[in-house]
Design an enzyme around this catalytic site. Structure first.
Site, PDB file in Angstrom:
ATOM      1  N   ASP A 126     -12.324 -22.580 -17.686  1.00  0.00           N
ATOM      2  CA  ASP A 126     -11.370 -23.687 -17.801  1.00  0.00           C
ATOM      3  C   ASP A 126     -12.095 -24.982 -17.438  1.00  0.00           C
ATOM      4  O   ASP A 126     -13.144 -24.950 -16.779  1.00  0.00           O
ATOM      5  CB  ASP A 126     -10.143 -23.471 -16.907  1.00  0.00           C
ATOM      6  CG  ASP A 126     -10.487 -23.407 -15.419  1.00  0.00           C
ATOM      7  OD1 ASP A 126     -11.522 -22.798 -15.082  1.00  0.00           O
ATOM      8  OD2 ASP A 126      -9.736 -23.952 -14.595  1.00  0.00           O
ATOM      9  N   GLU A 193      -9.881 -21.989 -12.274  1.00  0.00           N
ATOM     10  CA  GLU A 193     -10.613 -22.472 -11.093  1.00  0.00           C
ATOM     11  C   GLU A 193     -10.234 -23.913 -10.783  1.00  0.00           C
ATOM     12  O   GLU A 193     -10.062 -24.290  -9.625  1.00  0.00           O
ATOM     13  CB  GLU A 193     -12.131 -22.375 -11.341  1.00  0.00           C
ATOM     14  CG  GLU A 193     -12.982 -22.596 -10.084  1.00  0.00           C
ATOM     15  CD  GLU A 193     -13.191 -24.050  -9.707  1.00  0.00           C
ATOM     16  OE1 GLU A 193     -13.404 -24.324  -8.515  1.00  0.00           O
ATOM     17  OE2 GLU A 193     -13.141 -24.924 -10.590  1.00  0.00           O
TER      18      GLU A 193
END
Ligand SMILES: [Zn+2]
Length: 491
Positions: A126, A193
């Site tokens: 991400d 994250e």
């Protein structure tokens, strides 16, 4: 009088001699000569893969953005198509505490020996959003994945799709050679994250706990190979981070009289809050070069030019001088103490109404030496005003400090040296948060390191504009991970 002068002169000479002797004996060990081990790796297809990965807008945003879900789904499909060998050898589990967001992938590469504790290598795919309005500042559009002669450009090129792709490339290489690990190797590609890992990374840890797995060590993003960061140090520094700072958010709530803004009292809630913020700025939390921060500088300082080396060799005398010099740079200051950063402010709901409450949100990054209770006490004492309440919204202490003597640490250092040649190996502290703080609950040691060289110029790309990585770095990172998996599966 003559005796006194003689006495002063003798003391001065003795002191100078002591400083010089200590500096002369504060020598750097010669950089380890580890034989380079390089596979023949073609950078072009790897660059192409990273470029394609960047084109998926796998954006983690605090705001709900349902349209990005399809991008995560598409990325997972693309990954399976691009790395079929990895997927057929170790069909990944799709994980997420939130059943609507099962986008984190955990690959299990079973080892031949059940008696060896497994290891885990992790990267997140991400990315943070591009700040609206800054798209035009990019030399190449952020989600185009442009490749020029030397670099791949775009959001995620450094943080952290490059590591995810290098891990897949390294695994593909090893599978092609028929390599089979002795101990089980987990590969985790996480999907949240950048928003704290509450669903994806948490689910990985949950799964490992359920399966009764205790890892020998984990490796996730963290620091890099740093070139030109420390003035006077020519060698490349591999900062293998062994801890990360904690994360704390507090609201300072100042109360005052409300009413009409045409007749303001002597002090409004905003004035009280402003004073509290000024007081805080003038009372930073204690700073210093002991513990892990000291270890890091002890590893690097012997390679500094003579003058600087003399300061570090004689910390008993120059400690406060070094501290104040390091405190002037945000990057090094953050390593020395718990930082305090006001980030959000709120007051009245209307321009002609006095606020009854004015609130400042403060984000702190907690140094391993500080406790939460100690910090709250410090804030109250620094503000010194009963009208201001310190409300803790979130508080996590710093992580454990992992060993620098373990086989895992040594393997990471050795794989980096076999890839890049002689390096200064320094344990370090990650000043931001990473997935590692979750992994440490199922790992004896947790390391934070990306096997790519970065320069000062590259750092603007992290969460900023013109993020890019060199093709050479991607080749080296692939080489590093393949060496690391090979050696760590044995020892
Ligand atoms: Zn990251």
């Amino acid at each position: 009088m003559k005796k006194l002068l003689l006495g002063i002169a003798t003391t001065f000479l003795l002191l100078a001699a002591l400083l010089l002797v200590r500096t002369a004996t504060y020598t750097a060990p010669p950089l380890a000569e580890v034989a380079i081990q390089k596979r023949t790796i073609d950078g072009r297809p790897i660059a192409q893969h990273l470029s394609e990965a960047i084109q998926f807008r796998t954006v983690s945003s605090q705001l709900p953005e349902p349209q990005t879900q399809s991008q995560f789904e598409a990325f997972i499909g693309w990954l399976a198509k691009t790395y079929p060998e990895v997927h057929s050898a170790m069909a990944p589990a799709r994980l997420g505490i939130d059943p609507e967001h099962r986008y984190t992938l955990l690959f299990t590469w079973p080892g031949k020996r059940a008696d060896l504790a497994p290891i885990l290598l992790s990267a997140h795919y991400d990315v943070v959003p591009v700040i609206p309005g800054t798209e035009r500042d990019w030399q190449h559009p952020p989600y185009e994945g442009a490749i020029d002669d030397t670099h791949i450009w775009g959001r995620g090129a450094l943080d952290d799709k490059s590591a995810a792709i290098a891990l897949m490339e390294a695994t593909t290489l090893l599978l092609a050679q028929g390599f089979q690990p002795e101990r089980t190797v987990y590969l985790s590609l996480t999907s949240d994250e950048e928003t704290g890992g509450d669903s994806g990374t948490a689910a990985v840890v949950e799964k490992l706990k359920q399966d009764g797995v205790q890892l020998a060590w984990s490796l996730d993003e963290g620091s890099f190979l740093l070139r030109g960061f420390i003035p006077g140090v020519d060698a490349t520094v591999a900062s293998i981070n062994v801890a990360e700072k904690g994360y704390m958010t507090v609201d300072l709530v100042a109360r005052g009289q409300g009413g009409h803004s045409s007749m303001p009292p002597q002090e409004t809630a905003v004035d009280i809050l402003a004073k509290a913020l000024t007081n805080l700025r003038q009372s930073p939390l204690p700073s210093g070069l002991e513990g892990l921060s000291g270890d890091m500088f002890d590893s690097i300082a012997p390679y500094m030019p003579f003058g600087k080396k003399m300061l570090f060799a004689n910390r008993w005398l120059f400690g406060s001088l070094i501290d104040s010099a390091l405190s002037t740079q945000p990057g090094t200051a953050a390593m020395l103490h718990t930082t305090i950063a006001p980030t959000m402010l709120s007051g009245s709901v209307k321009d002609n109404v006095l606020p009854i409450e004015a609130v400042a949100t403060i984000n702190l990054r907690v140094h391993p030496r500080d406790s939460i209770e100690g910090i709250v006490k410090h804030l109250n004492a620094a503000i010194d005003d009963e009208r201001v309440e310190v409300k803790v919204r979130r508080a996590d202490t710093a992580s454990r400090v992992s060993s620098t003597e373990s086989v895992g640490f040594n393997n990471i250092a050795e794989a980096a040296q076999q890839t890049y040649g002689p390096l200064v190996i320094a344990p370090g502290l990650t000043v931001a948060g990473t997935d590692s703080r979750r992994y440490e609950t199922v790992a004896d040691d947790s390391y934070r390191f990306n096997p790519m060289v970065v320069t000062k110029e590259d750092t603007h790309g992290f969460h900023g504009t013109n993020e890019r990585i060199s093709i050479e770095n991607m080749v080296h990172a692939t080489n590093f991970y393949s060496l690391l998996i090979e050696k760590s599966s044995r020892e």
